[in-house]
Scaffold this active site. Structure first.
Site, PDB file in Angstrom:
ATOM      1  N   GLN A 317       0.842  -1.208   0.000  1.00  0.00           N
ATOM      2  CA  GLN A 317       0.000   0.000   0.000  1.00  0.00           C
ATOM      3  C   GLN A 317       0.877   1.258   0.000  1.00  0.00           C
ATOM      4  O   GLN A 317       0.576   2.240  -0.662  1.00  0.00           O
ATOM      5  CB  GLN A 317      -0.919  -0.019   1.231  1.00  0.00           C
ATOM      6  CG  GLN A 317      -1.693   1.265   1.487  1.00  0.00           C
ATOM      7  CD  GLN A 317      -2.735   1.563   0.415  1.00  0.00           C
ATOM      8  OE1 GLN A 317      -3.162   0.671  -0.307  1.00  0.00           O
ATOM      9  NE2 GLN A 317      -3.101   2.826   0.278  1.00  0.00           N
ATOM     10  N   GLU A 318       1.994   1.201   0.727  1.00  0.00           N
ATOM     11  CA  GLU A 318       2.864   2.369   0.839  1.00  0.00           C
ATOM     12  C   GLU A 318       3.632   2.641  -0.452  1.00  0.00           C
ATOM     13  O   GLU A 318       3.717   3.776  -0.888  1.00  0.00           O
ATOM     14  CB  GLU A 318       3.868   2.174   1.990  1.00  0.00           C
ATOM     15  CG  GLU A 318       3.239   2.212   3.382  1.00  0.00           C
ATOM     16  CD  GLU A 318       2.782   3.619   3.788  1.00  0.00           C
ATOM     17  OE1 GLU A 318       3.081   4.585   3.074  1.00  0.00           O
ATOM     18  OE2 GLU A 318       2.093   3.732   4.825  1.00  0.00           O
TER      19      GLU A 318
END
Ligand code: GLU
Length: 491
Positions: A317-318
């Site tokens: 996600q990052e």
């Protein structure tokens, strides 16, 4: 004449006496014959339910038994103060027959209330509204009208409400309609067949679709079939109403306390946040990139007693697992650490994948400790939101939640308040001020999806594993849930 009337009165008296006796005998026979009335259950201390093995009902997860229906039944058993025994039926027909003949107390199996079933069993009040969805493969022409079902290969579960829908349709307006009913396959296999292009269409309920579609990126729902329907538990007609009435009380309670919507949120709330393209990209990148970092995630997971797949999901996600990723605000690296966090966690080089994973995992573990009074899984979701927006803003959102009458320790409630941090009316009264509070909500939903996909990827098909993190069973002894019950399989 007088005599005649007296005779008639006597006869009536006798007849009504006999009728009463018959009624008493009938009630006695009925109640002794049925072993699953409320009193019997309380005497024996066991509630026996029947269900089916499917992603929305009941399945074996890696380290625990899960499923929306299973957990609901666990709660009911707990409410009655008895143990739960689960019987798994092989087919929907077996399942209804077992209920009908009173061999089990009830069926908790994602059953749709239909007029045909109403003849055979007694339904409790409904706990979920669903729509029937026609599932097709996205590279095929999307059917828009019911007539387009003609000449296609449609496969549905045998004895299901979907099969019934097709029968009704055939009788009412499409006599040439044909379909196949499968007794040996359940919904996820049918969706898989559509995904593989082996069949044209299948029909599933909307909750099943929500639970499954994320794992099958090449399928979509073409159209809704028929009216909205209701799912409910089914009881035997030969038992008295005592258990059914208890279940009514129970459903009222779980509705009022929000437990039911919490369960719904946990099973279905985070689904469908990522579209098909997002899922495909994720799975492709998991194949291509994840192996480079998997060991690093596993090492950190061991150190901090976390699930490596959750850490990997954060990493995706990052940065999409890119060690040199950079955000507009200068946050950098695979776990996207700010300069301050990196320093705090002893990370010298944020672009070094190993250091970034180390720092990010330690930071997440630290955040989890800050929220250690909160029960799982809410604690994990709240700590994740803090990883994204900062613990201060999350605390502000918790305070707003409390003021609005919600539970600040429930993710379901906090996620409603987080977006309010972007509204002046709210943030001018908070300690940490404005925040783009809708971002952590999306952030957490995405990570939950990525996490699910990673768990799913590790399992032999077909499998369903949505709601647990290793070592942290979401319903642990703390929440009063009993351990895995004895299982019986009905063939
Ligand atoms: N709600 C459906 C029914 O009651 C479920 C059937 C299925 O999943 O195949 O028949």
């Amino acid at each position: 004449m007088q005599q005649h009337l007296a005779n008639k009165q006597q006869w009536l008296l006798k007849a009504s006496f006999a009728l009463c006796l018959l009624c008493i005998v009938f009630v006695l026979v009925m109640s002794s014959g049925s072993r699953h009335d409320y009193d019997d259950i309380m005497d024996k201390g066991v509630l026996t339910i029947i269900t089916r093995n499917s992603p929305t009902t009941y399945y074996q997860d890696k380290d625990q038994v899960s499923g929306f229906e299973y957990e609901l039944a666990q709660m009911f058993a707990q409410y009655l103060g008895v143990k739960l025994e689960v019987v798994v039926a092989d087919t929907l027909d077996d399942l209804i027959s077992e209920v009908e003949s009173g061999n089990v107390a009830l069926a908790a199996a994602g059953l749709t209330i239909t007029p045909e079933r109403n003849e055979r069993v007694r339904f409790a009040s409904s706990y979920l509204d669903v729509q029937q969805k026609l599932v097709y493969r996205i590279d095929q022409k999307r059917p828009k009208k019911i007539e387009q079902l003609l000449g296609k290969t449609i496969v549905v579960t045998a004895h299901s409400s979907h099969a019934q829908y097709l029968r009704d349709l055939q009788q009412s307006s499409l006599p040439q309609l044909t379909w196949i009913e499968r007794d040996d396959a359940e919904v996820s296999e049918l969706v898989q067949m559509v995904e593989n292009g082996e069949i044209d269409y299948t029909i599933v309920d909307s909750n099943e679709f929500d639970a499954l579609s994320g794992f099958y990126p090449n399928v979509a729902s073409a159209l809704q079939l028929g009216e909205t329907q209701q799912l409910a538990w089914a009881f035997s007609k030969c038992s008295d109403n005592s258990l059914l009435n208890k279940s009514r009380e129970f459903f009222q309670l779980v509705r009022e306390t929000g437990l039911l919507s919490q369960l719904e949120e946990r099973y279905y709330g985070h689904l469908n946040q990522i579209d098909n393209v997002g899922t495909l990209t994720f799975l492709r990148q998991a194949d291509q990139r994840l192996h480079r970092y998997q060991e690093l995630f596993q090492k950190e997971a061991n150190t901090h007693e976390l699930d490596w797949r959750l850490l990997a999901a954060i990493g995706y996600q990052e940065s999409h697992w890119k060690p040199r990723a950079r955000s507009r605000t200068g946050v950098r690296g695979l776990m996207m650490l700010t300069r301050t966090t990196a320093k705090e966690m002893g990370v010298k080089n944020r672009l070094n994948a190993e250091q970034s994973i180390q720092g990010g995992s330690a930071y997440f573990a630290k955040l989890k400790k800050r929220f250690d009074h909160i029960a799982e899984p809410d604690r994990t979701w709240i700590a994740l939101a803090a990883y994204n927006v900062g613990a201060g803003h999350v605390k502000d959102a918790q305070k707003i939640t409390e003021k609005r009458g919600g539970d600040p320790e429930r993710w379901m409630d906090v996620k409603e308040s987080l977006p309010l941090l972007a509204q002046k009316k709210y943030y001018k009264k908070t300690q940490y001020g404005f925040a783009r509070g809708y971002e952590p909500v999306e952030y957490v939903q995405n990570i939950r999806r990525f996490y699910d996909l990673l768990v799913w990827r590790e399992q032999p098909e077909p499998s369903y594993s949505f709601n647990s993190t290793d070592g942290e069973s979401f319903f642990t002894a703390d929440s009063g849930y009993t351990t895995i019950p004895p299982l019986t399989v009905v063939n």
